[in-house]
Design a protein around this motif. Structure first.
Motif, PDB file in Angstrom:
ATOM      1  N   SER A  59      -0.912   6.507  83.189  1.00  0.00           N
ATOM      2  CA  SER A  59       0.531   6.655  83.441  1.00  0.00           C
ATOM      3  C   SER A  59       1.427   6.015  82.374  1.00  0.00           C
ATOM      4  CB  SER A  59       0.908   6.166  84.843  1.00  0.00           C
ATOM      5  OG  SER A  59       0.482   4.877  85.048  1.00  0.00           O
ATOM      6  N   PRO A  60       1.092   4.826  81.793  1.00  0.00           N
ATOM      7  CA  PRO A  60       1.962   4.330  80.708  1.00  0.00           C
ATOM      8  C   PRO A  60       1.956   5.266  79.491  1.00  0.00           C
ATOM      9  CG  PRO A  60       0.500   2.588  81.492  1.00  0.00           C
ATOM     10  CD  PRO A  60       0.027   3.852  82.118  1.00  0.00           C
ATOM     11  N   ILE A  61       0.776   5.843  79.191  1.00  0.00           N
ATOM     12  CA  ILE A  61       0.700   6.785  78.057  1.00  0.00           C
ATOM     13  C   ILE A  61       1.551   8.009  78.368  1.00  0.00           C
ATOM     14  CG2 ILE A  61      -0.870   8.197  76.649  1.00  0.00           C
ATOM     15  CD1 ILE A  61      -3.129   6.290  77.588  1.00  0.00           C
ATOM     16  N   GLN A  62       1.408   8.468  79.608  1.00  0.00           N
ATOM     17  CA  GLN A  62       2.149   9.646  80.058  1.00  0.00           C
ATOM     18  C   GLN A  62       3.655   9.394  79.976  1.00  0.00           C
ATOM     19  OE1 GLN A  62       0.153  12.306  80.672  1.00  0.00           O
ATOM     20  NE2 GLN A  62      -0.057  12.195  82.880  1.00  0.00           N
ATOM     21  N   GLU A  63       4.039   8.191  80.382  1.00  0.00           N
ATOM     22  CA  GLU A  63       5.464   7.853  80.374  1.00  0.00           C
ATOM     23  C   GLU A  63       5.999   7.861  78.946  1.00  0.00           C
ATOM     24  OE1 GLU A  63       6.317   4.310  82.542  1.00  0.00           O
ATOM     25  OE2 GLU A  63       8.467   4.434  82.102  1.00  0.00           O
ATOM     26  N   GLY A  64       5.223   7.255  78.038  1.00  0.00           N
ATOM     27  CA  GLY A  64       5.623   7.244  76.625  1.00  0.00           C
ATOM     28  C   GLY A  64       5.720   8.654  76.078  1.00  0.00           C
TER      29      GLY A  64
ATOM     30  N   VAL B 249      10.345  11.379  86.380  1.00  0.00           N
ATOM     31  CA  VAL B 249       9.179  12.275  86.402  1.00  0.00           C
ATOM     32  C   VAL B 249       8.492  12.196  85.041  1.00  0.00           C
ATOM     33  CG1 VAL B 249       8.406  14.672  86.631  1.00  0.00           C
ATOM     34  CG2 VAL B 249      10.260  13.815  88.063  1.00  0.00           C
ATOM     35  N   ILE B 250       7.200  11.828  85.056  1.00  0.00           N
ATOM     36  CA  ILE B 250       6.500  11.671  83.764  1.00  0.00           C
ATOM     37  C   ILE B 250       5.381  12.702  83.589  1.00  0.00           C
ATOM     38  CG2 ILE B 250       7.054   9.240  83.465  1.00  0.00           C
ATOM     39  CD1 ILE B 250       4.248   8.582  84.538  1.00  0.00           C
ATOM     40  N   GLY B 251       5.172  13.548  84.561  1.00  0.00           N
ATOM     41  CA  GLY B 251       4.126  14.561  84.400  1.00  0.00           C
ATOM     42  C   GLY B 251       4.223  15.617  85.463  1.00  0.00           C
ATOM     43  N   GLN B 252       3.663  16.770  85.152  1.00  0.00           N
ATOM     44  CA  GLN B 252       3.696  17.882  86.105  1.00  0.00           C
ATOM     45  C   GLN B 252       2.406  18.681  85.980  1.00  0.00           C
ATOM     46  OE1 GLN B 252       7.414  19.821  86.253  1.00  0.00           O
ATOM     47  NE2 GLN B 252       6.841  21.160  87.906  1.00  0.00           N
ATOM     48  N   SER B 253       1.904  19.139  87.110  1.00  0.00           N
ATOM     49  CA  SER B 253       0.662  19.908  87.102  1.00  0.00           C
ATOM     50  C   SER B 253       0.858  21.239  86.370  1.00  0.00           C
ATOM     51  CB  SER B 253       0.218  20.162  88.531  1.00  0.00           C
ATOM     52  OG  SER B 253      -0.864  21.060  88.554  1.00  0.00           O
ATOM     53  N   PRO B 254      -0.143  21.631  85.556  1.00  0.00           N
ATOM     54  CA  PRO B 254       0.036  22.868  84.779  1.00  0.00           C
ATOM     55  C   PRO B 254      -0.197  24.149  85.558  1.00  0.00           C
ATOM     56  CG  PRO B 254      -2.039  21.808  84.196  1.00  0.00           C
ATOM     57  CD  PRO B 254      -1.369  20.926  85.201  1.00  0.00           C
ATOM     58  N   THR B 255      -0.858  24.108  86.701  1.00  0.00           N
ATOM     59  CA  THR B 255      -1.152  25.363  87.400  1.00  0.00           C
ATOM     60  C   THR B 255      -0.261  25.522  88.628  1.00  0.00           C
ATOM     61  OG1 THR B 255      -2.749  24.635  89.046  1.00  0.00           O
ATOM     62  CG2 THR B 255      -3.574  24.965  86.832  1.00  0.00           C
ATOM     63  N   ILE B 256      -0.118  26.766  89.058  1.00  0.00           N
ATOM     64  CA  ILE B 256       0.712  27.000  90.245  1.00  0.00           C
ATOM     65  C   ILE B 256      -0.032  26.597  91.514  1.00  0.00           C
ATOM     66  CG2 ILE B 256       2.134  28.846  89.313  1.00  0.00           C
ATOM     67  CD1 ILE B 256       0.254  30.805  90.820  1.00  0.00           C
ATOM     68  N   TRP B 257      -1.318  26.297  91.387  1.00  0.00           N
ATOM     69  CA  TRP B 257      -2.105  25.954  92.577  1.00  0.00           C
ATOM     70  C   TRP B 257      -1.938  24.507  92.996  1.00  0.00           C
ATOM     71  CZ3 TRP B 257      -3.143  29.942  95.140  1.00  0.00           C
ATOM     72  CH2 TRP B 257      -3.361  31.157  94.489  1.00  0.00           C
ATOM     73  N   TYR B 258      -1.464  23.687  92.088  1.00  0.00           N
ATOM     74  CA  TYR B 258      -1.162  22.297  92.445  1.00  0.00           C
ATOM     75  C   TYR B 258       0.302  22.067  92.143  1.00  0.00           C
ATOM     76  CZ  TYR B 258      -6.191  21.545  92.313  1.00  0.00           C
ATOM     77  OH  TYR B 258      -7.535  21.617  92.528  1.00  0.00           O
ATOM     78  N   SER B 259       1.146  22.056  93.183  1.00  0.00           N
ATOM     79  CA  SER B 259       2.560  21.785  92.949  1.00  0.00           C
ATOM     80  C   SER B 259       2.762  20.281  93.046  1.00  0.00           C
ATOM     81  CB  SER B 259       3.410  22.508  93.991  1.00  0.00           C
ATOM     82  OG  SER B 259       3.288  23.880  93.833  1.00  0.00           O
TER      83      SER B 259
ATOM     84  N   GLY C 257      -8.915  16.462  73.216  1.00  0.00           N
ATOM     85  CA  GLY C 257      -8.872  16.701  74.667  1.00  0.00           C
ATOM     86  C   GLY C 257      -7.837  15.838  75.354  1.00  0.00           C
ATOM     87  N   MET C 258      -7.833  14.553  75.024  1.00  0.00           N
ATOM     88  CA  MET C 258      -6.877  13.640  75.677  1.00  0.00           C
ATOM     89  C   MET C 258      -5.441  13.998  75.308  1.00  0.00           C
ATOM     90  SD  MET C 258      -8.800   9.980  75.563  1.00  0.00           S
ATOM     91  CE  MET C 258      -7.795   9.206  76.792  1.00  0.00           C
ATOM     92  N   ALA C 259      -5.223  14.286  74.025  1.00  0.00           N
ATOM     93  CA  ALA C 259      -3.868  14.640  73.572  1.00  0.00           C
ATOM     94  C   ALA C 259      -3.411  15.927  74.261  1.00  0.00           C
ATOM     95  CB  ALA C 259      -3.851  14.808  72.061  1.00  0.00           C
ATOM     96  N   THR C 260      -4.326  16.868  74.406  1.00  0.00           N
ATOM     97  CA  THR C 260      -3.966  18.145  75.045  1.00  0.00           C
ATOM     98  C   THR C 260      -3.493  17.921  76.481  1.00  0.00           C
ATOM     99  OG1 THR C 260      -5.621  19.294  73.720  1.00  0.00           O
ATOM    100  CG2 THR C 260      -4.839  20.438  75.671  1.00  0.00           C
ATOM    101  N   VAL C 261      -4.264  17.123  77.223  1.00  0.00           N
ATOM    102  CA  VAL C 261      -3.901  16.879  78.631  1.00  0.00           C
ATOM    103  C   VAL C 261      -2.554  16.161  78.725  1.00  0.00           C
ATOM    104  CG1 VAL C 261      -4.557  15.642  80.733  1.00  0.00           C
ATOM    105  CG2 VAL C 261      -6.285  16.914  79.454  1.00  0.00           C
ATOM    106  N   VAL C 262      -2.374  15.140  77.881  1.00  0.00           N
ATOM    107  CA  VAL C 262      -1.118  14.367  77.939  1.00  0.00           C
ATOM    108  C   VAL C 262       0.078  15.256  77.580  1.00  0.00           C
ATOM    109  CG1 VAL C 262       0.172  12.495  76.836  1.00  0.00           C
ATOM    110  CG2 VAL C 262      -2.181  12.114  77.562  1.00  0.00           C
TER     111      VAL C 262
ATOM    112  N   ALA D  30       2.897  16.106  80.253  1.00  0.00           N
ATOM    113  CA  ALA D  30       4.188  15.449  80.007  1.00  0.00           C
ATOM    114  C   ALA D  30       5.258  16.393  79.485  1.00  0.00           C
ATOM    115  CB  ALA D  30       4.004  14.293  79.026  1.00  0.00           C
ATOM    116  N   ALA D  31       4.876  17.510  78.877  1.00  0.00           N
ATOM    117  CA  ALA D  31       5.909  18.367  78.278  1.00  0.00           C
ATOM    118  C   ALA D  31       5.749  19.845  78.627  1.00  0.00           C
ATOM    119  CB  ALA D  31       5.905  18.201  76.758  1.00  0.00           C
TER     120      ALA D  31
END
Lengths: 289, 188
Positions: free
Chosen positions: A48-53, A127-137, B15-20, B24-25
């Motif tokens: 989560s800190p990486i995601q936030e950054g 909000v720092i992340g969002q699921s990429p598929t429509i199956w996980y909202s 892989g890690m960069a792709t997921v992040v 995140a974006a």
């Protein structure tokens, strides 16, 4: 000579597939406090800190893409809004007087909306992340148990209900949005109080369904659906959502006037472009109105 | 550092960069009322360069990391992405297609497998999967977007992984030919 790499490839592939199936089986079989769930919690803490950054760093790109999208959307909305504007101008005149009276009454009763929300002790999160598929909202937010966020708490935006916290670690949490198949919200029609349950609809992120309305319950396009809160006197049947939070606007009514009447609605909150949300961490009066 | 180790490290970083970046974006960028899915496109591009086994392992790892980081059903993305990785790797090993549209087709196909695979697995796990035009649209649009982003993604992945890839005799032969190494004129 020829068979060796082929056999190696087959064995490795079989092992990876078997391991994936094993993970799936174990995950479904274990409780929320099981081993894999604990690993998820640990990974969430670390990531989560990486995601936030990354979320902050990539914000200009999101904004740029959002600007293009907004411009295209705005052009198509102009004609529709012009028509609505004329219609609403008339309604606004009548509404102003009602709002003035309503404010007075709310002030008298101490039921001012902002005060009511204050009593739910909202915690603002990014909000720092969002699921990429429509199956996980789901979305990921930067507040967790250290800020009082717990699983089961409702999440709102400035526009309306967004979802519910389903997983919380120390510094972040996962919010399952109302467009996910696992979420159901007790709701009522704001205009006439018709009760029902809001669930995900078949038409993607902008389609919700209000089910379990009766054949005699009248619902019309454009009407507003809000959370019903706790309607039972029993403490065991408390709703997690406070009453009166706007959920969405009715877009169509399927099989109107029958027992299988289904009310389609569009959520007020733009759930695909969330930046800040509020987690309601307290349940005053068991979420009763 | 050996090539295999360097390649493994680069694949882990990729892989890690792709997921992040995806979480995140990209997931928050709305295009045509949906969003692109970078993950299967990257997996397919990497597997196409590295081969079926590294591709399958890479897909499995990325899927596992995604499921853990987003608190999703663990094992589901791993299973799907390892299939994509293995398939893209085998395509290269068996056919070695050279056409310019290969990355686009590969990106779209990988996204299609991911989208339909998720639908199928959700159905098998008991989730309601209504056959609705709006749902089909939600599945098909990311496939188109996957094809659109495939070219730049493929170029980036190739640039990132190529220094760590073992020398491919077919690539060397082609390069030698195009630079005149095997040309009868250059021998003269």
């Amino acid at each position: 000579m020829y068979d060796k790499p082929l056999r190696r490839r087959r064995i490795t592939l079989a092992l990876l597939v078997a391991f994936s199936l094993l993970l799936l089986t174990v995950y479904f079989g274990e409780s929320a406090g099981g081993g894999l769930h604990s690993v998820q919690k640990g990974v969430l803490e670390v990531v989560s800190p990486i995601q936030e950054g990354a979320s902050r760093a990539l914000k200009p790109i999101r904004d740029l893409a959002g600007w293009f999208g907004d411009t295209l959307d705005a052009k198509s909305d102009v004609d529709k809004l012009r028509g609505q504007n004329a219609e609403l101008r008339g309604a606004a005149v009548a509404g102003t007087e009602a709002v003035r009276q309503n404010r007075q009454l709310q002030g008298l009763l101490g039921l001012d909306r902002s005060t009511a929300l204050q009593r739910t002790e909202p915690v603002t999160a990014r909000v720092i992340g969002q699921s990429p598929t429509i199956w996980y909202s789901t979305i990921q937010i930067d507040k967790g148990t250290s800020s009082g966020v717990r699983a089961g708490q409702p999440v709102i935006t400035a526009d309306g209900l967004a979802g519910q916290v389903t997983f919380a670690s120390g510094g972040s949490a996962i919010v399952t949005l109302i467009t996910d198949g696992d979420i159901a919200v007790t709701a009522r029609v704001s205009e006439n109080g018709v009760p029902g349950v809001v669930e995900t609809g078949p038409g993607g992120p902008d389609d919700l369904l209000m089910k379990w309305t009766g054949r005699d319950d009248r619902v019309e396009d454009g009407w507003t659906i809000v959370t019903a809160g706790t309607t039972s006197d029993s403490d065991r049947l408390e709703s997690v959502y406070p009453p009166g939070i706007p959920i969405g606007e009715v877009t169509s009514v399927e099989d109107a006037g029958t027992d299988s009447q289904q009310v389609h609605m569009r959520p007020f909150a733009d759930l695909r472009r969330l930046e800040f949300v509020q987690v309601l961490t307290a349940t005053p009066n068991g979420n009763r109105g | 550092m050996s090539d295999a180790r360097q390649l493994s490290l680069r694949l882990v970083a990729l892989g890690m960069a792709t997921v992040v970046v995806q979480v995140a974006a990209i997931s928050q960028l709305r295009v045509f009322d949906t969003n692109a899915d970078l993950t299967p496109v990257v997996i397919a591009a990497a597997a196409f360069l590295c081969g079926s086994l590294p591709g399958a392992a890479f897909g499995f790892g990325v899927g596992l990391f995604l499921d853990l980081a987003l608190v999703q059903t663990v094992g589901m993305s791993s299973l799907l992405y390892l299939t994509i990785g293995f398939g893209a790797g085998r395509l290269r090993e068996l056919r070695d297609p050279q056409a310019a549209v290969v990355p686009i087709v590969l990106g779209a196909a990988a996204t299609a497998v991911a989208q339909m695979g998720f639908s199928l697995m959700q159905f098998l796990l008991g989730e309601p999967v209504p056959l609705d035009p709006a749902l089909l649209r939600q599945i098909l649009l990311p496939v188109l977007l996957g094809g659109l982003i495939a070219l730049p993604v493929n170029a980036f992945v190739r640039r990132f992984l190529l220094p760590a890839l073992p020398e491919d005799p077919r690539r060397r032969r082609r390069r030698a030919y195009t630079t005149g190494g095997l040309s009868p004129l250059s021998r003269a």
